[in-house]
Design an enzyme around this catalytic site. Structure first.
Site, PDB file in Angstrom:
ATOM      1  N   GLY A 261     -13.934 -29.940  -2.717  1.00 24.89           N
ATOM      2  CA  GLY A 261     -14.470 -28.731  -3.841  1.00 24.89           C
ATOM      3  C   GLY A 261     -15.941 -28.760  -3.780  1.00 24.89           C
ATOM      4  O   GLY A 261     -16.583 -29.627  -3.419  1.00 24.89           O
TER       5      GLY A 261
ATOM      6  N   LYS B  27     -27.087 -24.832  -5.574  1.00 27.78           N
ATOM      7  CA  LYS B  27     -26.766 -26.185  -5.172  1.00 27.78           C
ATOM      8  C   LYS B  27     -27.678 -27.379  -5.640  1.00 27.78           C
ATOM      9  O   LYS B  27     -29.009 -26.896  -5.850  1.00 27.78           O
ATOM     10  CB  LYS B  27     -26.837 -26.139  -3.606  1.00 27.78           C
TER      11      LYS B  27
ATOM     12  N   ASP C 279     -13.920 -27.225   6.113  1.00 23.73           N
ATOM     13  CA  ASP C 279     -14.663 -26.729   4.859  1.00 23.73           C
ATOM     14  C   ASP C 279     -16.019 -26.133   4.910  1.00 23.73           C
ATOM     15  O   ASP C 279     -16.676 -25.520   3.859  1.00 23.73           O
ATOM     16  CB  ASP C 279     -14.659 -27.806   3.913  1.00 23.73           C
TER      17      ASP C 279
ATOM     18  N   ASP D 240     -23.609 -24.199   5.379  1.00 19.73           N
ATOM     19  CA  ASP D 240     -23.728 -25.760   5.024  1.00 19.73           C
ATOM     20  C   ASP D 240     -24.677 -26.525   6.090  1.00 19.73           C
ATOM     21  O   ASP D 240     -24.149 -26.867   6.911  1.00 19.73           O
ATOM     22  CB  ASP D 240     -22.540 -26.397   5.087  1.00 19.73           C
TER      23      ASP D 240
ATOM     24  N   ASP E  31     -23.557 -37.683  -7.377  1.00 14.79           N
ATOM     25  CA  ASP E  31     -24.055 -37.439  -8.626  1.00 14.79           C
ATOM     26  C   ASP E  31     -24.473 -35.877  -9.106  1.00 14.79           C
ATOM     27  O   ASP E  31     -24.978 -35.417  -9.920  1.00 14.79           O
ATOM     28  CB  ASP E  31     -25.338 -37.991  -8.732  1.00 14.79           C
ATOM     29  N   GLY E  32     -23.967 -35.042  -7.832  1.00 13.17           N
ATOM     30  CA  GLY E  32     -23.773 -33.673  -8.071  1.00 13.17           C
ATOM     31  C   GLY E  32     -25.264 -33.152  -7.874  1.00 13.17           C
ATOM     32  O   GLY E  32     -25.335 -31.708  -8.180  1.00 13.17           O
TER      33      GLY E  32
ATOM     34  N   ARG F 246     -28.541 -20.664  -2.971  1.00 14.62           N
ATOM     35  CA  ARG F 246     -27.944 -19.950  -1.865  1.00 14.62           C
ATOM     36  C   ARG F 246     -27.190 -18.693  -1.937  1.00 14.62           C
ATOM     37  O   ARG F 246     -26.215 -18.819  -3.011  1.00 14.62           O
ATOM     38  CB  ARG F 246     -26.983 -21.038  -1.310  1.00 14.62           C
TER      39      ARG F 246
ATOM     40  N   GLY G 152     -18.858 -29.939  -5.283  1.00 15.33           N
ATOM     41  CA  GLY G 152     -19.088 -31.394  -5.638  1.00 15.33           C
ATOM     42  C   GLY G 152     -20.647 -31.228  -6.143  1.00 15.33           C
ATOM     43  O   GLY G 152     -20.984 -32.128  -7.144  1.00 15.33           O
TER      44      GLY G 152
END
Length: 484
Positions: free
Chosen positions: A87, A110, A251, A261, A122-123, A173, A89
């Protein structure tokens, strides 16, 4: 900031709540606007006299009215193994806008912090990887390759632990859609047939509206056919440019056929058909010469996810589009790169002979085709000088000129067409690395300069000749990992 030229929506929230979790961004400290894409903003209907107005939004410290941040839930196959724990993250979908040309844009921040799908992360996103994505998405757009885009980028002072301590950054993005193959895998394997149909119908309405005019019994097959065909065409474009994606997990596959990505990517320098650009890809699953096959495998994963709502014959019929589309597009792209306007018997053999030559002598991919483009005006030196064994180049050139003799187009017209097809300037990894080093010292001017060069990849730009030079030895085959 003004919303009078774009319409605000958030259609993703129409999906069942299991497809997302509402999450507030985690603010960054000492945020600074690094790059703001004025041309893209104008295309989206955004006009702002002061890009710094967007800094707080990029830092996760402020939201505009209508923004409702969510982390999307999906799954996918990573290096061939199914992972149900995926998902967003470290990114949040803030809202969608519709510009004056009626194009829809998802805004995805992002590096916005921890979400329920961060697992042990940690995102955050670090400056290094954020610069790389900004540079490459804009370079690909200039090369006319379908891609997500970079609207703006913010840097901050917050420390982020990776292999060492780095600084945080965020990227806004934007794309027509952030729906991935993995969304359909999640729906099929975890939410059931009703949720899967809801997701497909949502995707058709927003991104494949023409299919709504087709008989209901044909829509899903035609949808899969289009996705498969777009994917094959995208990979064909990558191969023709010598571009390695590096992490072709399902993904990371866009349902609308965008390059999606940007992690450990690379444009080939010395041509190696088996080049692996991802330091983490020890088995070479995503090597350059395997990308067409992996694109097909990812489409198989998608087809398998759609099996509950499609019959087997329709699935097989749709999957045939991959080979048909790729085998049509790739030779056409290569004929254009070689300046061959007519399609003749033997062209495929010449294409394969060219790739074998480049591979055997590790010839720089981009400079070879650009040198070939200027053969009428600059002669053979730009090509022969790329070879240690000049006689190998000479033998190939004899064969190539024999084929050119069968063309009817003038040399001047051919050179102009080839120079509009074969870029002079690409985003070599060493150029990105140089920009990153300067940015880590607080100087973003080199990044702005490189972006300006990459915005005109087919132009000669004699004042920027250094950006088209062969990479130094240290700049070849740089190790790039998934860490961001």
């Amino acid at each position: 900031m003004s919303a009078d030229r774009f319409r605000i929506e958030h259609r993703y929230l129409e999906l069942p709540h299991t497809f997302y979790t509402r999450v507030q961004p985690m603010p960054l400290k000492g945020a600074r606007m690094v790059c703001f894409n004025q041309q893209l903003a104008a295309d989206m209907g955004i006009h702002s006299d002061n890009p710094d107005d967007w800094t707080a939004i990029g830092a996760g410290a402020e939201l505009l009215e209508g923004m409702d941040p969510v982390a999307m839930k999906y799954t996918g196959h990573q290096f061939g193994a199914y992972n149900p724990e995926l998902g967003d993250g470290r990114g949040l979908l803030l809202w969608e806008t519709v510009g004056p040309d009626q194009r829809r844009w998802d805004w995805h921040l992002k590096g916005a912090g921890i979400t329920p799908y961060s697992r042990f992360g940690d995102g955050r996103a670090v400056l290094r990887s954020t610069i790389r994505e900004y540079l490459c998405s804009e370079a690909m757009a200039a090369l006319d390759v379908p891609t997500t885009r970079a609207l703006f980028m913010v840097s901050a002072r917050d420390p982020v632990q990776r292999e060492g301590v780095e600084t945080a950054a965020t990227l806004m993005r934007v794309a027509q859609s952030h729906i991935r193959f993995g969304h359909f895998e999640y729906a099929a394997y975890h939410q059931g047939e009703e949720a899967l149909r809801t997701l497909i119908d949502h995707t058709l309405e927003l991104h494949f509206p023409d299919l709504l005019n087709q008989p209901e019994e044909d829509r899903y097959r035609l949808f899969l056919e289009q996705v498969v065909s777009r994917t094959a065409n995208l990979v064909a474009q990558w191969q023709a440019l010598g571009f390695c994606h590096g992490v072709m997990n399902s993904d990371n596959m866009s349902i609308i056929g965008d390059t999606f990505d940007y992690g450990p990517y690379a444009f080939l320098d010395d041509f190696d058909a088996g080049h692996i650009c991802n330091h983490s890809d020890q088995g070479g699953r995503y090597a350059y010469n395997r990308q067409p096959q992996i694109g097909f495998i990812n489409c198989q994963y998608l087809a398998r996810a759609l099996a509950p709502v499609m019959n087997e014959d329709d699935l097989r019929r749709a999957m045939r589009q991959y080979e048909l589309s790729y085998n049509d597009r790739f030779p056409r792209l290569l004929r254009a790169k070689l300046g061959l306007e007519q399609e003749l018997d033997g062209d495929v053999e010449l294409i394969m002979e060219t790739f074998n030559l480049l591979h055997e002598f590790r010839v720089d991919f981009t400079r070879f085709f650009r040198g070939l483009s200027t053969l009428p005006s600059q002669g053979t030196a730009p090509i022969r000088d790329l070879f240690v064994d000049r006689s190998a180049a000479d033998s190939w050139l004899v064969r190539y000129r024999e084929r050119l003799a069968q063309e009817t187009r003038s040399e001047e017209a051919r050179e102009a067409a080839m120079c509009a097809t074969n870029p002079k300037f690409i985003l070599r990894n060493y150029l990105a690395q140089q920009v990153i080093q300067e940015a880590q010292n607080g100087d973003y001017d080199p990044m702005h300069k490189l972006l300006a060069v990459l915005a005109r990849p087919f132009d000669e730009q004699p004042e920027n000749e250094d950006y088209a030079a062969l990479p130094p030895d240290w700049g070849k085959h740089l190790n790039i990992s998934c860490s961001s």
